[in-house]
Design a protein around this motif. Structure first.
Motif, PDB file in Angstrom:
ATOM      1  N   PRO A   1       0.620  -1.217   0.161  1.00 16.64           N
ATOM      2  CA  PRO A   1       0.026  -0.162   0.022  1.00 16.64           C
ATOM      3  C   PRO A   1       0.252   1.055   0.355  1.00 16.64           C
ATOM      4  O   PRO A   1       1.714   1.849   0.944  1.00 16.64           O
ATOM      5  CB  PRO A   1      -1.018  -0.598   1.567  1.00 16.64           C
ATOM      6  N   GLY A   2       0.499   2.114  -0.892  1.00  9.71           N
ATOM      7  CA  GLY A   2       1.368   3.860  -1.447  1.00  9.71           C
ATOM      8  C   GLY A   2       2.498   3.364  -1.595  1.00  9.71           C
ATOM      9  O   GLY A   2       2.925   4.602  -2.297  1.00  9.71           O
ATOM     10  N   SER A   3       2.384   2.138  -2.831  1.00  5.23           N
ATOM     11  CA  SER A   3       3.598   1.900  -3.820  1.00  5.23           C
ATOM     12  C   SER A   3       2.638   2.596  -5.166  1.00  5.23           C
ATOM     13  O   SER A   3       1.718   2.510  -5.150  1.00  5.23           O
ATOM     14  CB  SER A   3       4.344   0.748  -4.134  1.00  5.23           C
ATOM     15  N   VAL A   4       3.365   2.908  -5.729  1.00  7.12           N
ATOM     16  CA  VAL A   4       3.091   3.464  -6.830  1.00  7.12           C
ATOM     17  C   VAL A   4       3.514   2.595  -8.499  1.00  7.12           C
ATOM     18  O   VAL A   4       4.429   2.573  -7.934  1.00  7.12           O
ATOM     19  CB  VAL A   4       3.579   4.997  -7.593  1.00  7.12           C
ATOM     20  N   HIS A   5       2.837   2.190  -9.324  1.00  5.17           N
ATOM     21  CA  HIS A   5       3.118   1.276 -10.464  1.00  5.17           C
ATOM     22  C   HIS A   5       2.139   2.143 -12.133  1.00  5.17           C
ATOM     23  O   HIS A   5       1.086   2.283 -11.410  1.00  5.17           O
ATOM     24  CB  HIS A   5       2.249   0.063 -10.087  1.00  5.17           C
ATOM     25  N   GLU A   6       2.834   2.093 -12.743  1.00  6.93           N
ATOM     26  CA  GLU A   6       2.290   1.395 -14.085  1.00  6.93           C
ATOM     27  C   GLU A   6       1.569   0.685 -14.242  1.00  6.93           C
ATOM     28  O   GLU A   6       1.197  -0.423 -14.160  1.00  6.93           O
ATOM     29  CB  GLU A   6       3.849   1.666 -15.266  1.00  6.93           C
ATOM     30  N   GLY A   7       0.375   0.986 -14.921  1.00  3.79           N
ATOM     31  CA  GLY A   7      -0.641  -0.008 -15.628  1.00  3.79           C
ATOM     32  C   GLY A   7      -1.468   0.686 -16.348  1.00  3.79           C
ATOM     33  O   GLY A   7      -1.597   1.838 -17.286  1.00  3.79           O
ATOM     34  N   LYS A   8      -2.115  -0.055 -17.574  1.00  4.72           N
ATOM     35  CA  LYS A   8      -2.940  -0.028 -19.030  1.00  4.72           C
ATOM     36  C   LYS A   8      -4.420  -0.094 -18.156  1.00  4.72           C
ATOM     37  O   LYS A   8      -4.704  -1.047 -17.414  1.00  4.72           O
ATOM     38  CB  LYS A   8      -2.742  -0.583 -19.697  1.00  4.72           C
TER      39      LYS A   8
ATOM     40  N   HIS B   1      -5.288   6.246  -9.243  1.00  8.84           N
ATOM     41  CA  HIS B   1      -4.651   7.653 -10.270  1.00  8.84           C
ATOM     42  C   HIS B   1      -4.824   8.545  -9.415  1.00  8.84           C
ATOM     43  O   HIS B   1      -3.513   9.235  -9.551  1.00  8.84           O
ATOM     44  CB  HIS B   1      -4.858   6.971 -12.081  1.00  8.84           C
ATOM     45  N   SER B   2      -6.230   9.234  -9.110  1.00  8.11           N
ATOM     46  CA  SER B   2      -6.060  10.265  -8.659  1.00  8.11           C
ATOM     47  C   SER B   2      -5.074  10.412  -7.393  1.00  8.11           C
ATOM     48  O   SER B   2      -4.462  11.121  -7.434  1.00  8.11           O
ATOM     49  CB  SER B   2      -7.761  10.585  -8.425  1.00  8.11           C
ATOM     50  N   ARG B   3      -4.972   9.522  -6.356  1.00 10.12           N
ATOM     51  CA  ARG B   3      -3.493   9.282  -5.098  1.00 10.12           C
ATOM     52  C   ARG B   3      -2.776  10.034  -5.845  1.00 10.12           C
ATOM     53  O   ARG B   3      -1.921  10.714  -4.799  1.00 10.12           O
ATOM     54  CB  ARG B   3      -4.220   8.255  -4.520  1.00 10.12           C
ATOM     55  N   THR B   4      -2.344   9.614  -6.822  1.00 13.62           N
ATOM     56  CA  THR B   4      -0.873   9.835  -7.129  1.00 13.62           C
ATOM     57  C   THR B   4      -0.219  11.663  -7.367  1.00 13.62           C
ATOM     58  O   THR B   4       0.784  11.970  -7.518  1.00 13.62           O
ATOM     59  CB  THR B   4      -0.384   8.857  -9.015  1.00 13.62           C
ATOM     60  N   PHE B   5      -1.591  12.494  -7.266  1.00 14.39           N
ATOM     61  CA  PHE B   5      -1.505  13.945  -7.309  1.00 14.39           C
ATOM     62  C   PHE B   5      -2.276  14.577  -6.715  1.00 14.39           C
ATOM     63  O   PHE B   5      -1.239  15.853  -6.911  1.00 14.39           O
ATOM     64  CB  PHE B   5      -1.633  14.064  -9.244  1.00 14.39           C
ATOM     65  N   GLU B   6      -2.837  13.767  -5.998  1.00 14.43           N
ATOM     66  CA  GLU B   6      -3.588  14.691  -5.117  1.00 14.43           C
ATOM     67  C   GLU B   6      -2.682  14.830  -3.883  1.00 14.43           C
ATOM     68  O   GLU B   6      -2.002  14.579  -3.290  1.00 14.43           O
ATOM     69  CB  GLU B   6      -4.897  14.108  -4.415  1.00 14.43           C
ATOM     70  N   GLU B   7      -2.715  16.506  -4.000  1.00  9.11           N
ATOM     71  CA  GLU B   7      -1.518  16.930  -1.854  1.00  9.11           C
ATOM     72  C   GLU B   7      -2.153  16.857  -1.373  1.00  9.11           C
ATOM     73  O   GLU B   7      -3.692  16.557  -0.775  1.00  9.11           O
ATOM     74  CB  GLU B   7      -1.928  18.403  -2.914  1.00  9.11           C
TER      75      GLU B   7
ATOM     76  N   GLU C   1       0.381   9.957   1.641  1.00  4.34           N
ATOM     77  CA  GLU C   1       1.726   9.156   2.295  1.00  4.34           C
ATOM     78  C   GLU C   1       0.306   8.274   2.501  1.00  4.34           C
ATOM     79  O   GLU C   1      -0.489   8.243   4.309  1.00  4.34           O
ATOM     80  CB  GLU C   1       1.836  10.648   3.693  1.00  4.34           C
ATOM     81  N   VAL C   2      -0.105   7.862   2.052  1.00  6.25           N
ATOM     82  CA  VAL C   2      -0.728   6.193   2.549  1.00  6.25           C
ATOM     83  C   VAL C   2       0.517   4.725   2.866  1.00  6.25           C
ATOM     84  O   VAL C   2       0.963   5.060   1.765  1.00  6.25           O
ATOM     85  CB  VAL C   2      -1.675   5.754   1.458  1.00  6.25           C
ATOM     86  N   LYS C   3       0.174   4.661   4.175  1.00 10.46           N
ATOM     87  CA  LYS C   3       0.475   3.935   4.935  1.00 10.46           C
ATOM     88  C   LYS C   3       0.345   2.394   4.820  1.00 10.46           C
ATOM     89  O   LYS C   3      -0.751   2.021   4.576  1.00 10.46           O
ATOM     90  CB  LYS C   3       1.763   4.476   5.789  1.00 10.46           C
ATOM     91  N   PRO C   4       1.036   1.433   4.624  1.00  9.11           N
ATOM     92  CA  PRO C   4       0.689  -0.291   4.796  1.00  9.11           C
ATOM     93  C   PRO C   4       0.326   0.056   6.039  1.00  9.11           C
ATOM     94  O   PRO C   4       0.663   0.817   6.699  1.00  9.11           O
ATOM     95  CB  PRO C   4       2.437  -1.396   4.969  1.00  9.11           C
ATOM     96  N   ARG C   5      -0.410  -1.258   5.717  1.00  6.36           N
ATOM     97  CA  ARG C   5      -1.608  -1.632   7.033  1.00  6.36           C
ATOM     98  C   ARG C   5      -1.014  -2.234   8.535  1.00  6.36           C
ATOM     99  O   ARG C   5      -1.349  -1.341   9.014  1.00  6.36           O
ATOM    100  CB  ARG C   5      -2.585  -2.595   6.552  1.00  6.36           C
ATOM    101  N   HIS C   6      -0.149  -2.650   8.441  1.00  7.76           N
ATOM    102  CA  HIS C   6       1.080  -2.751   9.405  1.00  7.76           C
ATOM    103  C   HIS C   6       0.934  -1.364  10.431  1.00  7.76           C
ATOM    104  O   HIS C   6       1.210  -1.774  11.400  1.00  7.76           O
ATOM    105  CB  HIS C   6       1.857  -3.503   9.520  1.00  7.76           C
TER     106      HIS C   6
END
Length: 591
Positions: A471-478, A536-542, A546-551
């Motif tokens: 969670p929080g990691s960014v990846h390219e996708g189609k 996708h919106s989370r990649t540019f929303e100010e 800062e979404v952290k992993p569940r643990h």
């Protein structure tokens, strides 16, 4: 001598009169007149009676008392084979003297002039008449009766079916007139009608002396597809095809021949309908009574397939003794199949006796028992975790049924087809008849079921995804699929994620479209349910990146006592994910 030489002949001496010794001195005119007066007075185109004075193959000479005899073609007397010299016949005078000076007569025309009177008289008085069979025609014969061509139907020639009509051509026979069409001058005659009355009386007499069980000798008169007609000496009986032999008979010609003398037993008879049921097989012991007394269940026997149906095949062990191989006893396979897939009529087979009832004369057989039951050693041949190649048999909504070998089937559940691909229906994954590699997951020997898997042949990529898609990691996708509730995104590293419509909003407030390649942030990862929620919106929303992993959220909550919602995609209305996780753990514990 000299006196004789001086004798001179008379000039007017009539040597004809001298030779005949009569009417010396009478004139030729007187003699001709006297001769003519001694002859019959005949007129042309009239019918007179004459006397046959000569008969040969070509001509019949008839004397009618005229100065010359008449010659009539022999063909006009074909109806009367007994014609002889001295017989009186009627003739029609066609010409008193033709160009050759010959009297021309016709017997045929004489007959025709009276024929219709005679024909009608014969019908009215039920008289027996003679006729000459001229030739064959469609459905019967043409008969010359009184010079008229009458029709003799084939069914009216004899009481028995006729095999060869040609033997009757040229014969003179007795007939009865059975029908006349006055308008069209058609006449129907019958020879059968002459003998039917006599035969009926004869049949009645014979039947009155018959008894059930009586054995008689008869002659095969006719063979049909359903049985054999036997002449018992004036009355016919029928041996039905099922009473010819204890074994199955497809054609009665296999058992008897025309004109063959055979012994038959009377099974039943009907005095009113003059029907007699005969039997041939009943004169021999029933084959079941002669069956080997040592034959028992479990023995192997050989036989021939005589009848086949969808449900099974009948095998003849010996004439009159048959056993049934049910289709379920033809193969260890559980698939619904017809017997025609395994056997055909005429096949020589070996089988195992499964049941034997001598009293009911029934026997059931099996051929699959000649091979070992594959389920007896299923754990040895197909142990859990072993890998095999199977053939796809059919689909259901929940999986694929496959066959590893005849009699060994298994099910691949739809969830065990792929680690990553969402399979809506098994037909999207493979096709019937195709080969597919499988792993044995579970064996249910009692119910003859195998649970199989296909995806287990590969490593579980979700083990890798767990470390990759945090969670929080960014990846390219189609974006590969769009629906009402959101879109499916195929990630470049592998695997699929899901984004709701609000998380597909681009920085310019436009909506992402099918086929677009964009960066996506993981907002939820669940290995158990194989679910990745993306945005996708989370990649540019100010302020929201800062979404952290569940643990991490769990440790922070302990420190700050402030609940953190990690699954924004699920919506704030779902509450704290840890609360849900705890609830799930409690439910699992209670279960």
């Amino acid at each position: 001598m000299s006196n004789l030489n001086n004798v001179q002949p008379l000039d007017d001496f009539n040597w004809d009169e001298f030779e005949n010794g009569s009417n010396l001195g009478a004139s030729k005119e007187d003699l001709q007149k006297a001769y003519d007066e001694t002859l019959n007075k005949i007129q042309e185109h009239e019918v007179v009676e004459g006397t046959v004075i000569s008969v040969d193959k070509k001509e019949v000479v008839v004397n009618i008392g005229y100065k010359s005899d008449g010659i009539i073609p022999a063909s006009e007397f074909r109806y009367n084979s007994d014609l002889k010299v001295g017989d009186k016949v009627e003739v029609y005078v066609e010409d008193q003297e033709d160009k050759k000076g010959q009297l021309v007569l016709s017997h045929k025309k004489a007959r025709l002039s009276k024929s219709w009177d005679l024909i009608n008289q014969a019908l009215d008085n039920d008289e027996v008449i003679q006729g000459y069979i001229k030739c064959r025609t469609k459905g019967g014969m043409i008969v010359d009766v009184f010079g008229i061509e009458a029709f003799l139907p084939g069914s009216q020639i004899d009481v028995h079916p006729i095999r060869d009509y040609d033997v009757f051509v040229g014969k003179t026979m007795e007939f009865k007139v059975v029908k006349i069409n006055q308008e069209f001058r058609n006449v129907v005659v019958s020879h059968k009608a002459l003998i039917e009355a006599e035969l009926e009386a004869q049949k009645k007499e014979i039947i009155s002396h018959l008894e059930k069980g009586q054995v008689l000798e008869g002659t095969v008169k006719n063979i049909t597809s359903y049985g054999v007609f036997v002449d018992l000496g004036g009355v016919d009986g029928l041996v039905h095809i099922t009473d010819l032999s204890w074994g199955r008979v497809s054609d009665p010609h296999e058992v008897v021949a025309l004109d063959q003398k055979i012994q038959v037993v009377i099974l039943d008879f009907d005095e009113d309908k003059k029907r007699i049921a005969l039997g041939l097989k009943q004169l021999t012991p029933h084959p079941w009574d002669a069956l080997d007394a040592d034959l028992k269940v479990g023995d192997h026997i050989k036989g021939k397939v005589v009848v086949i149906a969808d449900y099974g095949a009948f095998v003849e062990i010996q004439p009159g003794v048959e056993g049934l191989i049910h289709v379920s006893e033809m193969s260890w396979s559980q698939h619904l199949r017809s017997a025609q897939e395994f056997l055909h009529v005429g096949d020589e087979v070996e089988a195992v006796i499964l049941t034997l009832d001598r009293q009911e004369r029934k026997m059931s057989l099996g051929i699959k028992q000649l091979k070992d039951d594959p389920w007896e050693t299923i754990e040895t041949k197909y142990p859990v975790n072993s890998k095999h190649t199977a053939k796809v048999r059919n689909f259901t909504n929940f999986g694929i049924f496959v066959e590893l070998e005849e009699g060994v089937d298994g099910l691949i559940h739809i969830s065990d087809l792929s680690w990553t691909k969402k399979v809506k229906h098994p037909s999207d994954f493979t096709s019937v008849g195709a080969d597919i590699d499988v792993v044995v997951l579970e064996i249910d020997k009692e119910n003859r079921r195998l649970s199989l898997g296909h995806k287990q042949l590969e490593e579980n990529p979700w083990d890798t995804y767990e470390t990759l898609y945090t969670p929080g990691s960014v990846h390219e996708g189609k974006i590969t699929e769009i629906m009402d509730k959101g879109a499916v995104i195929t990630l470049n590293e592998g695997g699929e994620g899901f984004a709701t419509p609000k998380h597909l909003t681009k920085e310019d407030n436009s909506q992402a479209k099918l086929g677009e390649e964009l960066p996506f942030k993981v907002i939820e990862f669940n290995k158990e349910t194989r679910r990745i929620i993306l945005s996708h919106s989370r990649t540019f929303e100010e302020g929201k990146d800062e979404v952290k992993p569940r643990h991490h959220a769990a440790s922070n909550r302990k420190q700050n006592d402030t609940p953190v919602i990690n699954n924004v995609a699920a919506g704030t209305s779902l509450g704290d994910l840890d609360v849900l996780a705890k609830l799930k753990a409690d439910l699992d514990k209670n279960k």
